[in-house]
Design a protein around this motif. Structure first.
Motif, PDB file in Angstrom:
ATOM      1  N   ASP A 222       8.872  45.374  14.580  1.00  0.00           N
ATOM      2  CA  ASP A 222       9.494  45.385  15.714  1.00  0.00           C
ATOM      3  C   ASP A 222       9.226  43.872  16.518  1.00  0.00           C
ATOM      4  O   ASP A 222      10.073  43.272  17.166  1.00  0.00           O
ATOM      5  CB  ASP A 222       8.785  46.026  17.029  1.00  0.00           C
ATOM      6  N   CYS A 260       7.889  49.377   6.425  1.00  0.00           N
ATOM      7  CA  CYS A 260       8.979  49.505   7.512  1.00  0.00           C
ATOM      8  C   CYS A 260       9.818  48.419   7.741  1.00  0.00           C
ATOM      9  O   CYS A 260      10.612  48.231   8.602  1.00  0.00           O
ATOM     10  CB  CYS A 260       8.302  49.985   9.064  1.00  0.00           C
ATOM     11  N   CYS A 301      12.381  53.196   9.432  1.00  0.00           N
ATOM     12  CA  CYS A 301      11.077  53.351  10.563  1.00  0.00           C
ATOM     13  C   CYS A 301      11.626  53.314  12.073  1.00  0.00           C
ATOM     14  O   CYS A 301      12.622  52.415  12.304  1.00  0.00           O
ATOM     15  CB  CYS A 301       9.935  52.305  10.338  1.00  0.00           C
ATOM     16  N   GLY A 302      11.453  54.012  12.734  1.00  0.00           N
ATOM     17  CA  GLY A 302      11.590  54.146  14.295  1.00  0.00           C
ATOM     18  C   GLY A 302      12.760  55.090  14.560  1.00  0.00           C
ATOM     19  O   GLY A 302      13.107  55.450  15.688  1.00  0.00           O
ATOM     20  N   TYR A 328       1.741  65.711  13.856  1.00  0.00           N
ATOM     21  CA  TYR A 328       2.112  64.779  12.554  1.00  0.00           C
ATOM     22  C   TYR A 328       2.742  65.613  11.704  1.00  0.00           C
ATOM     23  O   TYR A 328       2.320  66.624  11.553  1.00  0.00           O
ATOM     24  CB  TYR A 328       1.036  63.972  12.113  1.00  0.00           C
ATOM     25  N   ASP A 433       6.072  61.427  13.728  1.00  0.00           N
ATOM     26  CA  ASP A 433       5.222  61.870  14.843  1.00  0.00           C
ATOM     27  C   ASP A 433       5.868  63.345  15.379  1.00  0.00           C
ATOM     28  O   ASP A 433       6.618  63.976  14.611  1.00  0.00           O
ATOM     29  CB  ASP A 433       5.576  60.799  16.028  1.00  0.00           C
ATOM     30  N   LYS A 437       9.993  61.282  14.595  1.00  0.00           N
ATOM     31  CA  LYS A 437      10.550  59.951  14.361  1.00  0.00           C
ATOM     32  C   LYS A 437       9.467  59.271  13.394  1.00  0.00           C
ATOM     33  O   LYS A 437       8.348  59.655  13.171  1.00  0.00           O
ATOM     34  CB  LYS A 437      10.166  59.100  15.568  1.00  0.00           C
ATOM     35  N   ILE A 439       7.169  57.039  11.556  1.00  0.00           N
ATOM     36  CA  ILE A 439       6.392  55.963  11.956  1.00  0.00           C
ATOM     37  C   ILE A 439       5.607  55.365  11.040  1.00  0.00           C
ATOM     38  O   ILE A 439       4.856  54.533  10.976  1.00  0.00           O
ATOM     39  CB  ILE A 439       5.213  56.591  12.967  1.00  0.00           C
ATOM     40  N   GLY A 440       5.742  56.042   9.796  1.00  0.00           N
ATOM     41  CA  GLY A 440       5.398  55.268   8.427  1.00  0.00           C
ATOM     42  C   GLY A 440       6.014  55.626   7.336  1.00  0.00           C
ATOM     43  O   GLY A 440       6.476  56.782   7.314  1.00  0.00           O
ATOM     44  N   LEU A 455      -3.906  55.839  14.826  1.00  0.00           N
ATOM     45  CA  LEU A 455      -3.004  56.467  15.846  1.00  0.00           C
ATOM     46  C   LEU A 455      -3.910  57.228  16.615  1.00  0.00           C
ATOM     47  O   LEU A 455      -3.394  57.396  18.098  1.00  0.00           O
ATOM     48  CB  LEU A 455      -2.005  57.310  15.236  1.00  0.00           C
ATOM     49  N   TYR A 465       2.500  54.309  20.611  1.00  0.00           N
ATOM     50  CA  TYR A 465       2.931  53.784  19.370  1.00  0.00           C
ATOM     51  C   TYR A 465       4.281  54.330  18.935  1.00  0.00           C
ATOM     52  O   TYR A 465       4.970  54.921  19.531  1.00  0.00           O
ATOM     53  CB  TYR A 465       2.021  54.249  18.213  1.00  0.00           C
TER      54      TYR A 465
END
Length: 465
Positions: A222, A260, A301-302, A328, A433, A437, A439-440, A455, A465
């Motif tokens: 990001d 990512c 990612c995201g 998770y 998550d 979404k 996240i990794g 996390l 996060y």
């Protein structure tokens, strides 16, 4: 551009230009019997550091600018024997190269002393002092060129390799290092004239761009994404620089090993290529990169991962990824014949034992095209605690697939999960998550454990996060 190379006789000679840190042939000619040759001058936007390449191959560099250039040299050692007859730009360039060559010759024995285990302390101290003095001389000469020849292209190239001098932080400041780093970031590009298209035709521009992107900026997608847009915006109106920066960031992010970074690649394609700004690419090339972005879109990612609905271990009970209610979720794509998978799965088993009570679920997708080897392996190795799903030839048959999709049992992206998740090798791993979404991704079990720990720590501290 007129050149005479003593020792050449009706030989083929190339004009080459730098684009970043690479040298490309741009023109060719043949010398006369006395080694004389002529190339047309370069248009302003294509000016920059160039080279004359003679048989050997051997070459010497020069600054191609909008002035007549007359240079003499010989074929035995073209670089060492350059004599600039006409061209103020190249006289400054070669005077500096001569100055540096003399200082290097002086420094050589002292550098050997520092690498000599038998040198005395006195000799070492003397060598260090001499090298320090030489460094100061070089710095002073660089500054003189910047002051006296500020209008020269070579001065702009020279300025690009000089690091900004970071001021001392005010006393009694707790975060002095952070303050200095922020200053460095804010002033990193002060040395670059973003209106000059010629700057990309030298390795120094590539060097500072590469350093900025891979070492100065935090390797956080990001942060990198926002920095990319700001940097590219500064090059607006300078087509050469816009092209170089945009191309570098796009394809560095595609090939990066940093987790990512594909998010940046997709953003770059959507923002600069799909919008018609990549004018240097033809239609076929554009389609290729845009198709590649589409292939990565669902797994970047995201983004919210697409729902996957596949039959479980019994090949009868359909199990949906979105039905999992967990803090998770790890999506693990693997196959029973994959050696690396067999090494990683026991680690994931231990990870699951530790983290399942804390909210981790694993949705493991078998990548075997036939279900039997996958089923046998799962049961023999007792990987039955987590959710296991896979496809099979029957459900992938055209008639069956259509009936299942239109009947609402599954989805096209589920049956095409290999394409959906860009699966060219296994294991392929995504960490999600609670909202599914991503996240990794592409992480091993040990790394996933570390990420989950971080996390949890961020959550305790109230950091999003």
């Amino acid at each position: 551009i007129q050149v005479q190379v003593d020792g050449l006789n009706q030989d083929t000679v190339y004009l080459a230009n730098y684009y970043g840190n690479k040298l490309y042939y741009s023109d060719t000619t043949v010398t006369d019997a006395k080694g004389r040759l002529t190339f047309p001058g370069r248009p302003y936007e294509q000016c920059g550091k160039h080279a004359i390449v003679i048989p050997g191959p051997k070459y010497f560099e020069f600054m191609a600018v909008t002035e007549d250039i007359v240079i003499e040299t010989n074929a035995a050692d073209p670089t060492a024997n350059v004599n600039v007859i006409e061209s103020d730009e190249n006289k400054v360039f070669y005077e500096f190269l001569g100055f540096i060559g003399e200082r290097r010759a002086i420094a050589a024995p002292y550098e050997r002393t520092l690498g000599d285990s038998t040198a005395t302390e006195t000799q070492i101290q003397e060598a260090r002092q001499v090298l320090t003095d030489l460094g100061e001389e070089v710095g002073a000469e660089q500054q003189r060129i910047l002051n006296v020849h500020a209008d020269k292209l070579f001065a702009k190239y020279l300025n690009m390799v000089l690091e900004p001098t970071i001021p001392e932080a005010p006393k009694n400041i707790a975060n002095a290092q952070e303050l200095q780093y922020r200053w460095y970031l804010d002033h990193y590009w002060d040395r670059v004239d973003f209106d000059d298209p010629r700057l990309v035709h030298d390795g120094s521009f590539h060097q500072i761009l590469d350093t900025y992107w891979t070492r100065v900026l935090p390797q956080v997608p990001d942060t990198l994404l926002n920095s990319a847009d700001r940097l590219i915006a500064r090059a607006a109106g300078n087509d050469e620089m816009f092209k170089y920066i945009t191309h570098y960031i796009t394809f560095n992010s595609e090939s990066s090993q940093v987790m990512c970074m594909d998010k940046i690649f997709v953003h770059m394609i959507d923002t600069y290529y799909a919008t018609g700004q990549a004018t240097w690419m033809n239609e076929e090339q554009l389609k290729k990169v845009m198709d590649r972005a589409d292939e990565l879109r669902d797994s970047q990612c995201g983004s919210i991962i697409p729902n996957i609905i596949l039959p479980g271990l019994d090949q009868e009970t359909w199990m949906s990824l979105y039905d999992i209610e967990a803090k998770y979720t790890a999506v693990l794509i693997w196959e029973s014949t994959c050696g690396h998978c067999k090494k990683e799965l026991p680690k994931y088993k231990e990870l699951y034992k530790e983290w399942h009570p804390k909210g981790l679920e694993i949705y493991a997708i078998g990548n075997d095209f036939e279900p039997e080897p996958w089923q046998e392996f799962v049961e023999e190795q007792e990987y039955t605690d987590w959710i296991n799903v896979s496809d099979n030839p029957l459900i992938n048959a055209q008639d069956s697939a259509s009936a299942l999709i239109y009947g609402g049992v599954t989805t096209l992206k589920s049956l095409n999960f290999r394409t959906t998740f860009d699966v060219f090798a296994t294991p392929k791993v995504f960490l999600l998550d609670k909202n599914k979404k991503i996240i990794g991704k592409q992480i091993g079990a040990e790394q996933m454990g570390d990420i989950l720990g971080r996390l949890e720590e961020m959550e305790r501290k109230g950091i999003p996060y």
